[in-house]
Design a protein around this motif. Structure first.
Motif, PDB file in Angstrom:
ATOM      1  N   PRO A 106       0.827  -1.215   0.000  1.00 19.47           N
ATOM      2  CA  PRO A 106       0.000   0.000   0.000  1.00 19.47           C
ATOM      3  C   PRO A 106       0.859   1.262   0.000  1.00 19.47           C
ATOM      4  N   CYS A 124       0.025   4.234   0.880  1.00 19.15           N
ATOM      5  CA  CYS A 124      -0.187   5.140   2.016  1.00 19.15           C
ATOM      6  C   CYS A 124       0.905   4.984   3.075  1.00 19.15           C
ATOM      7  N   LEU A 125       1.496   3.795   3.144  1.00 21.15           N
ATOM      8  CA  LEU A 125       2.500   3.572   4.185  1.00 21.15           C
ATOM      9  C   LEU A 125       3.877   4.098   3.790  1.00 21.15           C
ATOM     10  N   LEU A 126       3.995   4.572   2.548  1.00 28.54           N
ATOM     11  CA  LEU A 126       5.271   5.162   2.155  1.00 28.54           C
ATOM     12  C   LEU A 126       5.334   6.640   2.515  1.00 28.54           C
ATOM     13  N   LYS A 127       4.173   7.195   2.893  1.00 33.12           N
ATOM     14  CA  LYS A 127       4.155   8.591   3.347  1.00 33.12           C
ATOM     15  C   LYS A 127       4.490   8.656   4.838  1.00 33.12           C
ATOM     16  N   PRO A 128       5.160   9.723   5.268  1.00 36.12           N
ATOM     17  CA  PRO A 128       5.448   9.812   6.713  1.00 36.12           C
ATOM     18  C   PRO A 128       4.155  10.011   7.514  1.00 36.12           C
ATOM     19  N   MET A 129       4.157   9.499   8.722  1.00 44.47           N
ATOM     20  CA  MET A 129       3.002   9.649   9.600  1.00 44.47           C
ATOM     21  C   MET A 129       2.984  11.060  10.179  1.00 44.47           C
TER      22      MET A 129
END
Lengths: 380, 380
Positions: A9, A11-16
């Motif tokens: 996914p 989305c998990l490559l973006k920082p939290m």
């Protein structure tokens, strides 16, 4: 190499991104940096001697906070709900009755019973119910965060024992912010959460069992339904059963234990009585200021007001949701609406632990005034 | 001011000391600084939109890690044991049977059944048992960390469905370190823990339910015994039930969710297949090196060896406890003895997630060699 039909996914490559908020709702509360950083210590084994020492410190801290000498005192690896289930699963056998004082959602949830809100029971009413129903366990929420009521505790433990019943108290919303003496008040099972006055992250729940409770629990005819919450296992894991060695039960959430220990250290440094006094003073200052703004408190009787969570009658001419949204958007402050039986009726404000100060009250009052200026309903 | 007969404990006035350890036991594993620091982000509300986004990211990460499209995919607020109870409490109604493959402590714990260790079941044996017992649920541990066995999964889901039985798999010790395809392999309920290959702190447990499992669970005649683990509530809280809004269920351990998200991001960055390959390569390198040292692997069949947790036959002429203590004292490395049925028979070494590298193997082999030099039993 095996194939993976479900792709990674994006989305998990973006920082939290985690924003900072003033957490003035009924919980969780803000967590001071020293408690957050305690939780970022390296993970060690759940059976290492160092973690047992930390767990022993936590036990001592809970005994102090609860004002109890109970040897079976520990923290459940979960939130307040887990502690509630731990209490009920262990203390009640199939066929036995539980009597619940329903004065808000917490009482409601414990028994799926009918509603009755905004007040508290007299000891006479409690005795009548005990005599009639002969329950094995009587449940009472000390601090009902859904209604903002602090229920008096004196004398109830003695009544319960007269009717051979265990006295179970939920102090999730009140513990550390209002006087409570587990042993003196004859409470048999008491639990709280980490995320209110203690200002630790949610995820651990202090709990303690009187000798009377242990007598019943350790002589059950049947096993509790939950292995994870079985007090025989838990009390061994926490070194409460006097046995020379601890047996692996579950992988304790060690980093949550670090935070919990630090939060108890903060309470010990201030002193329990000072913490009670501070919450009381700040709440009184807050309540007086609200009334001078023309707002009304949901709990009329002063001594029945919870010093940690205040319920304000939802002001007429406003949609309460507009107020909470405005305060969040404009002032970065969380306050909340009602819960369960109090939905639509109240605004709820929690000032717990490090948030219980006059400076925070002033910040909140300014935000409330601003919201009342801007959020008038213009729908007619 | 009320008096406090239980005085403040002095132990909490001392600073907490947490040592660094190389966590090469069967878990928890080491937690990299970026995952620890993610968990030290400020606490926000368990119902704020930002936490829902983080929870959605977690769901996507779990779907990828489990190789599933299941909409009911979430993380339980607790350790692997909580997930085990979540699976069993929801999927089984009173009077229904559970069949457990007992190949180590995890199978044993799930059913209190008799022991049978160090091997795995054939699909023929499983089919015979399904036909005979007609259970509602069949439990199997994919990675049995007590014995070091990786159980094959192919074909079992299909067998279970033939007998109208749900297939429940515990992948706490194997997930992310050995190939598993939830959907392709017909697994109905799958769970793992955060503290093994994922390298997050213990305290959250990814779990997923197939449509077949949901059909059964959402049409139960009775309520599950646990409110905290009731899947109807949990799947709403995690936004899995398609309803427009989420209702407050319990106070999610938000900081543990931050860490879990970060650990899934690490897995996504590497790629699942690469992670499987790396664990396999490192395990083979480790196993070959152990054999060339004259040590014996407890699991004889190569393809049955768990790549994450290795069981070494406890060497003769030594007390295994001397070896683990020596390695801890001298090399600051945790390895462990057996668990349940394997106590006294094996040493257990876990190399999971960031610890699965040849450099770590070399560090460990040096420590083991040193221990074997110094720990000879001289008791005769």
């Amino acid at each position: 190499m095996s194939s993976v039909p479900v792709p990674p996914p994006k989305c998990l490559l973006k920082p939290m991104v985690v924003p900072f908020r003033h957490m003035f709702g009924p919980g969780p509360s803000n967590v001071p940096p020293r408690i957050l950083q305690a939780g970022a210590n390296p993970v060690i084994g759940h059976m290492h001697p160092e973690i047992f020492e930390i767990m022993n410190d936590i036990k001592s801290g809970i005994q102090y906070m609860f004002q109890t000498q109970n040897r079976v005192t520990l923290a459940v690896s979960g939130t307040g709900h887990t502690a509630m289930e731990c209490a009920i699963f262990n203390a009640v056998e199939p066929g036995e009755g539980v009597l619940t004082a329903v004065n808000g959602i917490w009482g409601e949830r414990a028994a799926d019973m009918a509603e009755r809100i905004g007040g508290f029971l007299t000891n006479e009413e409690i005795e009548q119910a005990l005599a009639k129903h002969r329950p094995a366990l009587f449940f009472l929420a000390h601090g009902e965060s859904s209604t903002g009521v602090l229920h008096p505790l004196d004398g109830i433990g003695q009544l319960c024992h007269k009717y051979n019943c265990l006295f179970l108290v939920d102090s999730v919303a009140s513990m550390g912010g209002a006087p409570l003496h587990m042993d003196q008040q004859g409470i048999d099972i008491l639990y709280t959460g980490s995320q209110k006055v203690l200002n630790a992250p949610p995820g651990t729940a202090p709990i303690s069992f009187s000798e009377r409770a242990c007598q019943k629990i350790f002589n059950r005819r049947t096993k509790p339904v939950s292995f994870f919450l079985d007090l025989k296992w838990l009390s061994n894991y926490w070194g409460c059963d006097g046995k020379p060695s601890r047996v692996y039960h579950h992988t304790g959430p060690v980093t949550a234990f670090y935070s919990l220990r630090e939060s108890l250290a903060v309470l010990v440094e201030e002193g329990l009585e000072k913490s009670w006094e501070r919450h009381k003073e700040v709440a009184e200052y807050f309540h007086t200021s609200l009334e001078s703004m023309g707002l009304h408190l949901f709990v009329k009787e002063k001594k029945a007001r919870l010093p940690t969570v205040t319920t304000i009658v939802a002001p007429t001419g406003y949609d309460w949701k507009d107020i909470t949204s405005y305060i969040m958007k404009t002032h970065n402050i969380e306050i909340s609406g009602g819960l369960g039986p109090s939905v639509g009726l109240v605004l709820r404000v929690g000032l717990m632990g490090c948030n219980s100060s006059k400076a925070h009250v002033d910040m909140l009052l300014a935000a409330l005034k601003d919201a009342l200026k801007h959020c008038h309903e213009n729908k007619l």
